[in-house]
Motif scaffolding. Sequence first.
Motif, PDB file in Angstrom:
ATOM      1  N   THR A  59      13.199  -8.041 -18.217  1.00  0.00           N
ATOM      2  CA  THR A  59      13.490  -9.477 -18.258  1.00  0.00           C
ATOM      3  C   THR A  59      12.290 -10.305 -18.704  1.00  0.00           C
ATOM      4  OG1 THR A  59      12.932  -9.683 -15.900  1.00  0.00           O
ATOM      5  CG2 THR A  59      15.246  -9.284 -16.465  1.00  0.00           C
ATOM      6  N   GLN A  61       9.723 -11.107 -16.896  1.00  0.00           N
ATOM      7  CA  GLN A  61       9.279 -11.981 -15.819  1.00  0.00           C
ATOM      8  C   GLN A  61       8.414 -11.202 -14.829  1.00  0.00           C
ATOM      9  OE1 GLN A  61       9.763 -15.167 -15.982  1.00  0.00           O
ATOM     10  NE2 GLN A  61      11.207 -15.103 -17.691  1.00  0.00           N
ATOM     11  N   ASP A  62       7.484 -11.909 -14.220  1.00  0.00           N
ATOM     12  CA  ASP A  62       6.614 -11.319 -13.215  1.00  0.00           C
ATOM     13  C   ASP A  62       6.799 -12.105 -11.914  1.00  0.00           C
ATOM     14  OD1 ASP A  62       4.079  -9.499 -12.688  1.00  0.00           O
ATOM     15  OD2 ASP A  62       3.668 -11.469 -11.796  1.00  0.00           O
ATOM     16  N   HIS A  67       4.896 -20.932 -13.161  1.00  0.00           N
ATOM     17  CA  HIS A  67       5.410 -21.664 -14.326  1.00  0.00           C
ATOM     18  C   HIS A  67       5.452 -23.149 -13.942  1.00  0.00           C
ATOM     19  CE1 HIS A  67       6.605 -17.916 -16.343  1.00  0.00           C
ATOM     20  NE2 HIS A  67       7.073 -17.526 -15.171  1.00  0.00           N
ATOM     21  N   ASP A  89      16.380 -17.305 -19.172  1.00  0.00           N
ATOM     22  CA  ASP A  89      15.177 -16.549 -18.816  1.00  0.00           C
ATOM     23  C   ASP A  89      15.060 -16.330 -17.320  1.00  0.00           C
ATOM     24  OD1 ASP A  89      14.351 -16.381 -21.491  1.00  0.00           O
ATOM     25  OD2 ASP A  89      13.382 -18.357 -21.379  1.00  0.00           O
ATOM     26  N   HIS A  90      15.575 -17.251 -16.546  1.00  0.00           N
ATOM     27  CA  HIS A  90      15.481 -17.164 -15.093  1.00  0.00           C
ATOM     28  C   HIS A  90      16.910 -17.172 -14.519  1.00  0.00           C
ATOM     29  CE1 HIS A  90      11.161 -17.926 -15.472  1.00  0.00           C
ATOM     30  NE2 HIS A  90      11.481 -18.887 -16.322  1.00  0.00           N
ATOM     31  N   VAL A  94      14.145 -20.671 -10.305  1.00  0.00           N
ATOM     32  CA  VAL A  94      12.727 -20.474 -10.022  1.00  0.00           C
ATOM     33  C   VAL A  94      12.405 -20.985  -8.615  1.00  0.00           C
ATOM     34  CG1 VAL A  94      12.039 -20.596 -12.448  1.00  0.00           C
ATOM     35  CG2 VAL A  94      12.123 -22.690 -11.071  1.00  0.00           C
ATOM     36  N   ARG A 100       7.790 -19.664  -9.919  1.00  0.00           N
ATOM     37  CA  ARG A 100       7.903 -18.209 -10.060  1.00  0.00           C
ATOM     38  C   ARG A 100       9.366 -17.787 -10.138  1.00  0.00           C
ATOM     39  NH1 ARG A 100       3.698 -16.405  -5.352  1.00  0.00           N
ATOM     40  NH2 ARG A 100       5.004 -17.904  -4.209  1.00  0.00           N
ATOM     41  N   ASP A 101       9.625 -16.751 -10.926  1.00  0.00           N
ATOM     42  CA  ASP A 101      11.003 -16.295 -11.136  1.00  0.00           C
ATOM     43  C   ASP A 101      11.599 -15.783  -9.828  1.00  0.00           C
ATOM     44  OD1 ASP A 101      13.186 -15.519 -13.119  1.00  0.00           O
ATOM     45  OD2 ASP A 101      12.813 -13.619 -12.101  1.00  0.00           O
ATOM     46  N   THR A 104      13.203 -11.822  -9.761  1.00  0.00           N
ATOM     47  CA  THR A 104      12.258 -10.719  -9.578  1.00  0.00           C
ATOM     48  C   THR A 104      11.621 -10.756  -8.182  1.00  0.00           C
ATOM     49  OG1 THR A 104      10.527 -12.053 -10.643  1.00  0.00           O
ATOM     50  CG2 THR A 104      11.743 -10.500 -12.019  1.00  0.00           C
TER      51      THR A 104
END
Length: 327
Positions: A59, A61-62, A67, A89-90, A94, A100-101, A104
């Motif tokens: 994906t 993402q970390d 962000h 993307d998310h 977030v 942050r995602d 994940t």
Amino acid sequence: MSLTLERSAPAPGAVPRGAGAGRQVWRRLRRRPSAAVAAAVLALLVLLALAAPLVAHLTGQDPNTYHDDLVDSARGGVPIGSFGGISADHWLGVEPGTGRDLFTRLLYGARVSLLVALGAVAVQTAVGVAVGLAAALGGRTADQVIGRTTDVMIALPMLVIGIALTAVVPPDFPRPLLLVLIIGLLDWGGTARMVRAQALALRGLDFVDAARLAGSGKLRIARRELLPSLAAPVITYAAIKVPTAIVAEASLSFLGVGVKPPTPSWGQMLSSAQTWFRADPAYVLLPAGLLFTTVLASTVLGDAVRTALDPREGSRLRVGTGKERTG
């Protein structure tokens, strides 16, 4: 003149021996749709937790990357967009304040929560079985001492002691391992009581007397005669204790004494979500929903395993079809 001792019937809750025993248990489990659904849910959660690094890589993402452009600093860090900032993307939005995602972080949080719960159950099962067998096979004095010790362990407030222990343990000690030890070493009393009661019932049966007359010591009797017959209640009790351990880990993390940031866990996410539940309800509902789903699936599966191993005892939850309740 020879003396022949026949092996008596297994005690209630004992697993039948032989190759057909596993097939019998599997056949009973397959007749319970609730068990299949619960097992599928848990298997999916475990698979996603194990594959968290791979999913994060795919994906892009970390879990620990901030962000700042995805949160509205003028509103205190509320995610920009609908439903917590959900986008291509998310997928789940977030995290408020950091960007942050969330997807994940939930996956990495599942790794911590499930790992701690399973490790704690393994520790408390091992300690409980050893203590219970020692009480059942020891003398009267040993039984009384172990019994009073078990009563004290059951009465101890685990959360309070957990908070105290985390305050004195060096900060560089791995927190997941610390949680495993705290939950596992403080919550073995119920397992010990159950094993003692089952072992006392088995101790007077013919096959145990035969082993004793053949010269077997207490350790050999416990290992060769009692443990196989105790497998069903021990496995059942361990399965039922998994959701309790998950809640305990989440509670300690919620109180701020569990896993330390930036490592995520569901309890830690719920703790930080207290200040965001009005501005971003999804940040509260997602970890809470996963926690609830995991606990419910673990409870249903544990109850199904208990009934499959001991069909003479009906289900406590009564989840499933009418056919399986009567069969």
